[in-house]
Write a protein that holds these residues in place. Structure first.
Motif, PDB file in Angstrom:
ATOM      1  N   THR A   1      -8.181  -2.473   5.720  1.00 15.12           N
ATOM      2  CA  THR A   1      -7.864  -3.849   5.319  1.00 15.12           C
ATOM      3  C   THR A   1      -8.412  -4.145   3.932  1.00 15.12           C
ATOM      4  O   THR A   1      -7.727  -4.726   3.088  1.00 15.12           O
ATOM      5  CB  THR A   1      -8.440  -4.851   6.338  1.00 15.12           C
ATOM      6  OG1 THR A   1      -7.918  -4.580   7.634  1.00 15.12           O
ATOM      7  CG2 THR A   1      -8.087  -6.284   5.950  1.00 15.12           C
ATOM      8  N   VAL A   2      -9.647  -3.737   3.683  1.00 13.60           N
ATOM      9  CA  VAL A   2     -10.270  -3.999   2.380  1.00 13.60           C
ATOM     10  C   VAL A   2      -9.550  -3.230   1.271  1.00 13.60           C
ATOM     11  O   VAL A   2      -9.340  -3.766   0.169  1.00 13.60           O
ATOM     12  CB  VAL A   2     -11.771  -3.636   2.430  1.00 13.60           C
ATOM     13  CG1 VAL A   2     -12.370  -3.632   1.027  1.00 13.60           C
ATOM     14  CG2 VAL A   2     -12.516  -4.628   3.313  1.00 13.60           C
ATOM     15  N   ILE A   3      -9.155  -1.984   1.539  1.00 16.12           N
ATOM     16  CA  ILE A   3      -8.399  -1.218   0.540  1.00 16.12           C
ATOM     17  C   ILE A   3      -7.112  -1.954   0.178  1.00 16.12           C
ATOM     18  O   ILE A   3      -6.757  -2.087  -1.007  1.00 16.12           O
ATOM     19  CB  ILE A   3      -8.101   0.199   1.061  1.00 16.12           C
ATOM     20  CG1 ILE A   3      -9.378   1.038   1.085  1.00 16.12           C
ATOM     21  CG2 ILE A   3      -7.043   0.884   0.197  1.00 16.12           C
ATOM     22  CD1 ILE A   3      -9.205   2.405   1.709  1.00 16.12           C
TER      23      ILE A   3
ATOM     24  N   ALA B   1       0.835  -1.209   0.000  1.00 12.59           N
ATOM     25  CA  ALA B   1       0.000   0.000   0.000  1.00 12.59           C
ATOM     26  C   ALA B   1       0.860   1.246   0.000  1.00 12.59           C
ATOM     27  O   ALA B   1       0.568   2.224  -0.714  1.00 12.59           O
ATOM     28  CB  ALA B   1      -0.933  -0.023   1.210  1.00 12.59           C
ATOM     29  N   LEU B   2       1.925   1.251   0.776  1.00 11.41           N
ATOM     30  CA  LEU B   2       2.813   2.413   0.837  1.00 11.41           C
ATOM     31  C   LEU B   2       3.453   2.690  -0.514  1.00 11.41           C
ATOM     32  O   LEU B   2       3.500   3.844  -0.976  1.00 11.41           O
ATOM     33  CB  LEU B   2       3.887   2.180   1.900  1.00 11.41           C
ATOM     34  CG  LEU B   2       4.926   3.291   2.071  1.00 11.41           C
ATOM     35  CD1 LEU B   2       4.253   4.586   2.510  1.00 11.41           C
ATOM     36  CD2 LEU B   2       5.997   2.875   3.078  1.00 11.41           C
ATOM     37  N   GLU B   3       3.934   1.659  -1.185  1.00 13.89           N
ATOM     38  CA  GLU B   3       4.589   1.838  -2.482  1.00 13.89           C
ATOM     39  C   GLU B   3       3.607   2.351  -3.534  1.00 13.89           C
ATOM     40  O   GLU B   3       3.950   3.234  -4.343  1.00 13.89           O
ATOM     41  CB  GLU B   3       5.209   0.515  -2.926  1.00 13.89           C
ATOM     42  CG  GLU B   3       6.408   0.095  -2.066  1.00 13.89           C
ATOM     43  CD  GLU B   3       6.913  -1.289  -2.426  1.00 13.89           C
ATOM     44  OE1 GLU B   3       6.316  -1.921  -3.324  1.00 13.89           O
ATOM     45  OE2 GLU B   3       7.896  -1.741  -1.800  1.00 13.89           O
ATOM     46  N   LEU B   4       2.386   1.816  -3.541  1.00 14.75           N
ATOM     47  CA  LEU B   4       1.405   2.252  -4.527  1.00 14.75           C
ATOM     48  C   LEU B   4       0.982   3.693  -4.279  1.00 14.75           C
ATOM     49  O   LEU B   4       0.751   4.461  -5.219  1.00 14.75           O
ATOM     50  CB  LEU B   4       0.191   1.325  -4.502  1.00 14.75           C
ATOM     51  CG  LEU B   4       0.442  -0.112  -4.984  1.00 14.75           C
ATOM     52  CD1 LEU B   4      -0.826  -0.946  -4.874  1.00 14.75           C
ATOM     53  CD2 LEU B   4       0.936  -0.112  -6.434  1.00 14.75           C
ATOM     54  N   ARG B   5       0.902   4.090  -3.007  1.00 13.33           N
ATOM     55  CA  ARG B   5       0.548   5.475  -2.700  1.00 13.33           C
ATOM     56  C   ARG B   5       1.660   6.427  -3.101  1.00 13.33           C
ATOM     57  O   ARG B   5       1.395   7.527  -3.592  1.00 13.33           O
ATOM     58  CB  ARG B   5       0.222   5.600  -1.209  1.00 13.33           C
ATOM     59  CG  ARG B   5      -1.126   5.008  -0.845  1.00 13.33           C
ATOM     60  CD  ARG B   5      -1.291   4.819   0.646  1.00 13.33           C
ATOM     61  NE  ARG B   5      -2.551   4.144   0.936  1.00 13.33           N
ATOM     62  CZ  ARG B   5      -2.849   3.588   2.098  1.00 13.33           C
ATOM     63  NH1 ARG B   5      -1.969   3.624   3.093  1.00 13.33           N
ATOM     64  NH2 ARG B   5      -4.016   2.998   2.278  1.00 13.33           N
ATOM     65  N   GLU B   6       2.895   6.020  -2.904  1.00 14.48           N
ATOM     66  CA  GLU B   6       4.018   6.872  -3.297  1.00 14.48           C
ATOM     67  C   GLU B   6       4.044   7.081  -4.804  1.00 14.48           C
ATOM     68  O   GLU B   6       4.423   8.153  -5.281  1.00 14.48           O
ATOM     69  CB  GLU B   6       5.323   6.245  -2.825  1.00 14.48           C
ATOM     70  CG  GLU B   6       5.535   6.342  -1.313  1.00 14.48           C
ATOM     71  CD  GLU B   6       6.801   5.645  -0.865  1.00 14.48           C
ATOM     72  OE1 GLU B   6       7.383   4.894  -1.684  1.00 14.48           O
ATOM     73  OE2 GLU B   6       7.220   5.843   0.292  1.00 14.48           O
TER      74      GLU B   6
END
Length: 277
Positions: A261-263, A101-106
């Motif tokens: 969690t679902v995200i 999630a962190l990588e995709l947001r970055e």
């Protein structure tokens, strides 16, 4: 059906039940096991299900919002055991997917993004006050989400009660602070509908009471909406996890954790190869 016919049937598919295919489930099970260690106790009574099956039960619950007692009957365990498995595994699953999630947001924050909110339906409760949404004519929780221009959900804010307007919910959710660069005009932009007028930098024009929109304003609105509609698609994919769509029956303080969690699970569905590389 004959015994021979049963033996010849293919192995069961998990995708329609859990949202993940078998390979994704096995990868996720490996990561969960690495974080919790041994699932079965060294001594004493063994757990009714092995880790893989318990993980399937947890994901089915999130995917279909099945009543726990019915899910327990299907798995030949009690409702209380289903509840314990969901409580134990849901936060671990979220932790396993934190890095993805962190990588995709970055990656996403370097481009224009789109924001919108949706209602997570709840029972008709009076505590906390303000659950009833006049816009949607039912009680629930206002969840604010952000997608990229391809409709992929990249973030979600803290949940607020359903009566809160989207513009205020956007601020209270923490997303306004997290995406200040998108609101400042010094970086990529953030697109919203008329509910975010005056809050996010790129919204359609509101029709004045005293005149029609000009041709230029109408053209601008069409161009904004041609970009903005992808957030509706992203929310629809998110709501395919029925725990967010058909009535949230769990204690309301757990709604934030469930949304996150679902995200992350939705991200994992489409980026499983990058998740644990």
């Amino acid at each position: 059906m004959t015994t021979q016919g049963i033996k010849g049937r293919p192995l069961p598919r998990f995708e329609h039940r859990t949202g993940l295919d078998t390979e994704q489930l096995l990868l996720l099970e490996r990561e969960v096991r690495a974080r919790i260690g041994s699932w079965q106790p060294d001594t004493g009574r063994r757990k009714a299900l092995e880790l893989f099956d318990a993980l399937v039960v947890c994901l089915i619950y999130l995917r279909h919002n099945t009543i726990q007692a019915a899910l327990g009957e299907q798995s030949r365990i009690s409702q209380a055991t289903v509840s314990r498995y969901v409580e134990a595994l849901e936060p671990v699953v979220a932790t396993c997917l934190d890095q993805l999630a962190l990588e995709l947001r970055e990656q996403a924050v370097r481009s224009d993004l789109v924001v919108d909110g949706f209602l997570i339906p709840t029972r008709d409760l009076t505590d906390p006050p303000g659950l009833f949404s006049g816009k949607r004519h039912r009680p629930g929780l206002n969840a604010q989400v952000i997608t990229d221009l391809h409709g992929r959900v990249v973030d979600g804010g803290r949940i607020v009660v359903g009566s809160v307007h989207d513009a205020k919910a956007f601020k209270e959710s923490g997303l306004a602070k997290a995406y200040e660069i998108h609101l400042s005009g010094e970086g990529p932009s953030l697109i919203g509908d008329l509910g975010y007028l005056g809050v996010v930098p790129l919204t359609p024009y509101r029709k004045p009471e005293y005149r029609e929109l000009t041709a230029a304003e109408g053209l601008f609105n069409r161009q904004v909406n041609q970009r903005r509609w992808v957030v509706e698609q992203g929310i629809a994919h998110l709501r395919s996890w029925k725990v967010l769509a058909t009535g949230f029956r769990r204690p309301l303080p757990k709604a934030d954790r469930t949304l996150q969690t679902v995200i992350k699970l939705q991200m994992y569905r489409h980026h499983s190869k990058e998740a644990f590389a």
